[in-house]
Design a protein around this motif. Structure first.
Motif, PDB file in Angstrom:
ATOM      1  N   ASN A 257      45.920  52.479  52.687  1.00 28.43           N
ATOM      2  CA  ASN A 257      45.331  53.169  53.825  1.00 28.43           C
ATOM      3  C   ASN A 257      43.960  53.757  53.555  1.00 28.43           C
ATOM      4  N   ARG A 258      43.547  53.786  52.320  1.00 27.38           N
ATOM      5  CA  ARG A 258      42.263  54.405  51.999  1.00 27.38           C
ATOM      6  C   ARG A 258      41.681  53.744  50.758  1.00 27.38           C
ATOM      7  N   GLU A 259      40.404  54.027  50.504  1.00 25.28           N
ATOM      8  CA  GLU A 259      39.716  53.405  49.381  1.00 25.28           C
ATOM      9  C   GLU A 259      40.364  53.754  48.057  1.00 25.28           C
ATOM     10  N   SER A 260      40.832  54.972  47.948  1.00 26.01           N
ATOM     11  CA  SER A 260      41.385  55.419  46.664  1.00 26.01           C
ATOM     12  C   SER A 260      42.659  54.664  46.292  1.00 26.01           C
ATOM     13  N   ASP A 261      43.311  54.036  47.254  1.00 27.25           N
ATOM     14  CA  ASP A 261      44.522  53.270  46.934  1.00 27.25           C
ATOM     15  C   ASP A 261      44.199  52.043  46.088  1.00 27.25           C
ATOM     16  N   PHE A 262      42.957  51.544  46.210  1.00 31.03           N
ATOM     17  CA  PHE A 262      42.587  50.352  45.436  1.00 31.03           C
ATOM     18  C   PHE A 262      42.265  50.701  43.986  1.00 31.03           C
ATOM     19  N   CYS A 263      41.882  51.965  43.787  1.00 25.73           N
ATOM     20  CA  CYS A 263      41.337  52.334  42.472  1.00 25.73           C
ATOM     21  C   CYS A 263      42.387  52.392  41.377  1.00 25.73           C
ATOM     22  N   GLU A 264      43.656  52.371  41.763  1.00 23.15           N
ATOM     23  CA  GLU A 264      44.713  52.483  40.759  1.00 23.15           C
ATOM     24  C   GLU A 264      44.634  51.340  39.752  1.00 23.15           C
ATOM     25  N   TYR A 265      44.177  50.158  40.218  1.00 21.47           N
ATOM     26  CA  TYR A 265      44.054  49.015  39.322  1.00 21.47           C
ATOM     27  C   TYR A 265      42.599  48.718  39.007  1.00 21.47           C
ATOM     28  N   ASP A 266      41.763  49.742  39.193  1.00 17.20           N
ATOM     29  CA  ASP A 266      40.321  49.612  38.871  1.00 17.20           C
ATOM     30  C   ASP A 266      39.673  48.488  39.649  1.00 17.20           C
ATOM     31  N   ILE A 267      40.017  48.373  40.906  1.00 13.93           N
ATOM     32  CA  ILE A 267      39.398  47.350  41.740  1.00 13.93           C
ATOM     33  C   ILE A 267      38.473  48.065  42.714  1.00 13.93           C
ATOM     34  N   PRO A 268      37.156  47.834  42.599  1.00 14.17           N
ATOM     35  CA  PRO A 268      36.243  48.550  43.510  1.00 14.17           C
ATOM     36  C   PRO A 268      36.245  47.909  44.895  1.00 14.17           C
TER      37      PRO A 268
ATOM     38  N   ILE B 159      48.077  41.436  42.356  1.00 10.82           N
ATOM     39  CA  ILE B 159      47.216  41.774  41.208  1.00 10.82           C
ATOM     40  C   ILE B 159      47.882  41.370  39.899  1.00 10.82           C
ATOM     41  N   LEU B 160      49.184  41.634  39.817  1.00 17.90           N
ATOM     42  CA  LEU B 160      49.897  41.281  38.582  1.00 17.90           C
ATOM     43  C   LEU B 160      49.861  39.776  38.338  1.00 17.90           C
ATOM     44  N   LEU B 161      50.087  39.016  39.398  1.00 23.46           N
ATOM     45  CA  LEU B 161      50.078  37.547  39.270  1.00 23.46           C
ATOM     46  C   LEU B 161      48.709  37.054  38.823  1.00 23.46           C
ATOM     47  N   LEU B 162      47.663  37.604  39.436  1.00 18.33           N
ATOM     48  CA  LEU B 162      46.305  37.158  39.106  1.00 18.33           C
ATOM     49  C   LEU B 162      45.937  37.564  37.683  1.00 18.33           C
ATOM     50  N   LYS B 163      46.324  38.785  37.307  1.00 17.24           N
ATOM     51  CA  LYS B 163      45.961  39.246  35.955  1.00 17.24           C
ATOM     52  C   LYS B 163      46.701  38.462  34.885  1.00 17.24           C
ATOM     53  N   ARG B 164      47.941  38.142  35.188  1.00 18.72           N
ATOM     54  CA  ARG B 164      48.709  37.343  34.205  1.00 18.72           C
ATOM     55  C   ARG B 164      48.109  35.955  34.022  1.00 18.72           C
ATOM     56  N   SER B 165      47.499  35.447  35.109  1.00 25.32           N
ATOM     57  CA  SER B 165      46.860  34.129  35.029  1.00 25.32           C
ATOM     58  C   SER B 165      45.432  34.226  34.515  1.00 25.32           C
ATOM     59  N   GLU B 166      45.055  35.424  34.066  1.00 28.71           N
ATOM     60  CA  GLU B 166      43.716  35.665  33.505  1.00 28.71           C
ATOM     61  C   GLU B 166      42.620  35.362  34.488  1.00 28.71           C
ATOM     62  N   VAL B 167      42.862  35.749  35.721  1.00 34.24           N
ATOM     63  CA  VAL B 167      41.845  35.605  36.764  1.00 34.24           C
ATOM     64  C   VAL B 167      41.157  36.959  36.923  1.00 34.24           C
ATOM     65  N   VAL B 168      39.832  36.925  37.030  1.00 35.36           N
ATOM     66  CA  VAL B 168      39.069  38.173  37.146  1.00 35.36           C
ATOM     67  C   VAL B 168      38.980  38.576  38.622  1.00 35.36           C
ATOM     68  N   ILE B 169      39.339  39.802  38.874  1.00 35.91           N
ATOM     69  CA  ILE B 169      39.225  40.315  40.262  1.00 35.91           C
ATOM     70  C   ILE B 169      37.995  41.206  40.321  1.00 35.91           C
ATOM     71  N   SER B 170      37.013  40.779  41.096  1.00 32.80           N
ATOM     72  CA  SER B 170      35.736  41.512  41.139  1.00 32.80           C
ATOM     73  C   SER B 170      35.816  42.736  42.057  1.00 32.80           C
ATOM     74  N   GLY B 171      36.515  42.575  43.114  1.00 32.10           N
ATOM     75  CA  GLY B 171      36.547  43.698  44.056  1.00 32.10           C
ATOM     76  C   GLY B 171      37.419  43.383  45.246  1.00 32.10           C
ATOM     77  N   ALA B 172      37.383  44.290  46.199  1.00 28.37           N
ATOM     78  CA  ALA B 172      38.200  44.129  47.396  1.00 28.37           C
ATOM     79  C   ALA B 172      37.351  44.391  48.632  1.00 28.37           C
ATOM     80  N   ILE B 173      37.722  43.702  49.693  1.00 35.01           N
ATOM     81  CA  ILE B 173      37.088  43.940  50.999  1.00 35.01           C
ATOM     82  C   ILE B 173      38.157  44.564  51.880  1.00 35.01           C
ATOM     83  N   ALA B 174      37.863  45.724  52.414  1.00 39.40           N
ATOM     84  CA  ALA B 174      38.866  46.443  53.214  1.00 39.40           C
ATOM     85  C   ALA B 174      38.570  46.238  54.693  1.00 39.40           C
ATOM     86  N   CYS B 175      39.613  45.870  55.421  1.00 41.30           N
ATOM     87  CA  CYS B 175      39.491  45.751  56.885  1.00 41.30           C
ATOM     88  C   CYS B 175      40.076  47.005  57.513  1.00 41.30           C
ATOM     89  N   ILE B 176      39.278  47.625  58.332  1.00 40.87           N
ATOM     90  CA  ILE B 176      39.758  48.874  58.951  1.00 40.87           C
ATOM     91  C   ILE B 176      40.574  48.540  60.199  1.00 40.87           C
TER      92      ILE B 176
END
Lengths: 284, 176
Positions: A257-268, B159-176
């Motif tokens: 629900n918020r940006e801080s929820d993503f930070c737990e796994y260090d994903i910006p 995230i666990l699946l991707l990390k186990r497969s050694e895939v790099v996650i750069s970031g996330a795009i949030a949809c409001i």
């Protein structure tokens, strides 16, 4: 369970299910309110069905004359003021109820009596259930305050019925009451007949003044307040229930629900965009 | 009232445009400065993300910044590309035919030489098994998540699946 639970989470869950919640609140509260309003309407109808006709009242007054013995002064006025209460006490006994019930049912059918009497606030009693207890709704006696006068009153929707009941009450006084009270005499003051409209009848204070804490007012089933109550209570109840369900969903099914929820796994979070809808034709 | 609504819509569109601009700038920076290509975009939600539309809009925004971009659609759940016309020069769209990893590798080999920014639309990793294979082919992954819809459990699993497969996650795009 509570790691990702807060006001923001509850609000997010509400935003997700808002249309469902609104529809449920509107639907259920409409159904319940409709039922309440129909019931109120029926009650009001039944009250006004009975109270449509004029009420025929037959009343009689008696003066209680205390028998002052030689040598007794007027200083015992406190005692004399209580004498009318003794007469009224006779009318509050089961014996009086039975006396009237036996004589009136001889002269009239039970069903006729029930149909001509308003037993209070729209209550319909079947003819089988007319009991001596119901006589209390027909005959009223009271002591006029700070006087030695007693006023008797019989009411029904039939003039003759009212008069006959009054006759029975007078016979009761003469045959059963007057002999038994030795320190006073009852003197007949007068009798009258009245016809009251339903509104006037509703405003009358029939009972003894000391017992008039529940003054009979006009039937108030169908007031604005009762209708509003019938509508608001379902709405509030269903809304409260919906809020509880939403809180439970937010508690047991947490979402991001918020940006801080993503930070737990260090994903910006590299950007936030409004949820877009599909556009045809290469437009944004 | 109508004026208020129009202003609200205009503000919303402006905000959306700003969001896309920000994201496209970040992707351009990743590709040019950090030399990352291709970039895979996936999600933890099965539906209700409009992932494909977001990928297209990002590509259009990158195009408007003067870069060439290729969108490779590896999501076999929805066959969207047939009805889409692209009005933007420098933006190409390729859809996989057989939806095999080998096919994707071939396409990537050809496109890398051209020097364009490559974006791959990958299906959700927790829904389709092949998605993980596509993700391994991409050098970096971006997640698209939607507030109030993306479940925490699914997000963690992804995230666990991707990390186990050694895939790099750069970031996330949030949809409001």
């Amino acid at each position: 369970m509570f790691e990702h639970f807060g006001l923001m989470d509850i609000w997010s869950t509400f935003k997700r299910y808002k249309w469902i919640v609104i529809l449920i609140i509107l639907g259920v509260s409409t159904v319940l309110s409709w039922k309440n309003i129909v019931n109120i309407g029926k009650d009001t109808e039944s009250v006004y069905m009975i109270n449509n006709a004029d009420v025929k009242v037959s009343s009689a007054s008696y003066y209680v004359e205390p028998l002052i013995e030689k040598g007794q002064g007027i200083n015992d006025s406190k005692f004399y003021r209580l004498i009318p209460e003794d007469y009224i006490a006779f009318f509050n006994t089961d014996f009086f109820n039975r006396y009237v019930y036996d004589r009136i049912t001889l002269a009239y059918e039970n069903s006729y009596i029930v149909s001509k009497i308003n037993f209070g606030e729209g209550i319909n009693i079947s003819s089988n259930k007319f009991t001596p207890e119901n006589v209390k709704e027909i005959c009223f006696i009271k002591n006029i305050k700070d006087t030695m006068m007693i006023s008797m009153l019989c009411r029904s929707y039939d003039e003759k019925l009212s008069e006959d009941i009054m006759k029975i009450c007078k016979d009761f006084i003469i045959s059963e009451v007057d002999d038994k009270i030795s320190f006073a005499n009852l003197k007949f003051a007068g009798q009258t007949r009245r016809s009251l409209s339903p509104a006037q009848a509703a405003m009358e204070d029939w009972k003894n003044e000391e017992e008039s804490s529940n003054i009979r007012t006009a039937p108030s089933k169908g007031t604005v307040f009762s209708v509003m109550k019938g509508i608001l209570i379902p709405i509030i109840g269903v809304s409260a229930l919906s809020i509880i369900v939403i809180i439970l969903i937010a508690m047991f099914n947490p979402t991001l629900n918020r940006e801080s929820d993503f930070c737990e796994y260090d994903i910006p979070v590299i950007g936030e965009i409004d949820y877009c809808t599909r556009k045809i034709g290469g437009e944004k | 009232m109508v004026g208020f609504y129009k202003r609200y819509i205009a503000r919303k569109q402006e905000r959306r445009k700003q969001g896309y601009k920000y994201i496209s700038n970040a992707i351009i920076k990743m590709c040019e400065e950090d030399n990352i290509s291709p970039i895979g975009i996936t999600s933890s939600i099965d539906k209700s993300t409009q992932k494909y539309d977001i990928c297209r809009n990002i590509c259009i925004e990158i195009c408007e910044n003067g870069r060439n971009v290729v969108l490779i659609n590896a999501d076999m759940r929805f066959n969207q590309s047939k009805n889409i016309k692209s009005y933007h020069e420098g933006f190409r769209e390729i859809s996989l035919v057989d939806f095999k990893v080998s096919e994707l590798r071939c396409i990537l080999k050809e496109e890398k030489d051209k020097g364009d920014i490559i974006i791959v639309n990958i299906p959700p990793v927790i829904v389709l098994a092949d998605a993980l294979e596509y993700a391994k082919v991409c050098e970096n992954i971006l997640l698209i998540e939607r507030y109030s819809y993306s479940k925490y459990k699914d997000y963690e699993k992804t995230i666990l699946l991707l990390k186990r497969s050694e895939v790099v996650i750069s970031g996330a795009i949030a949809c409001i």
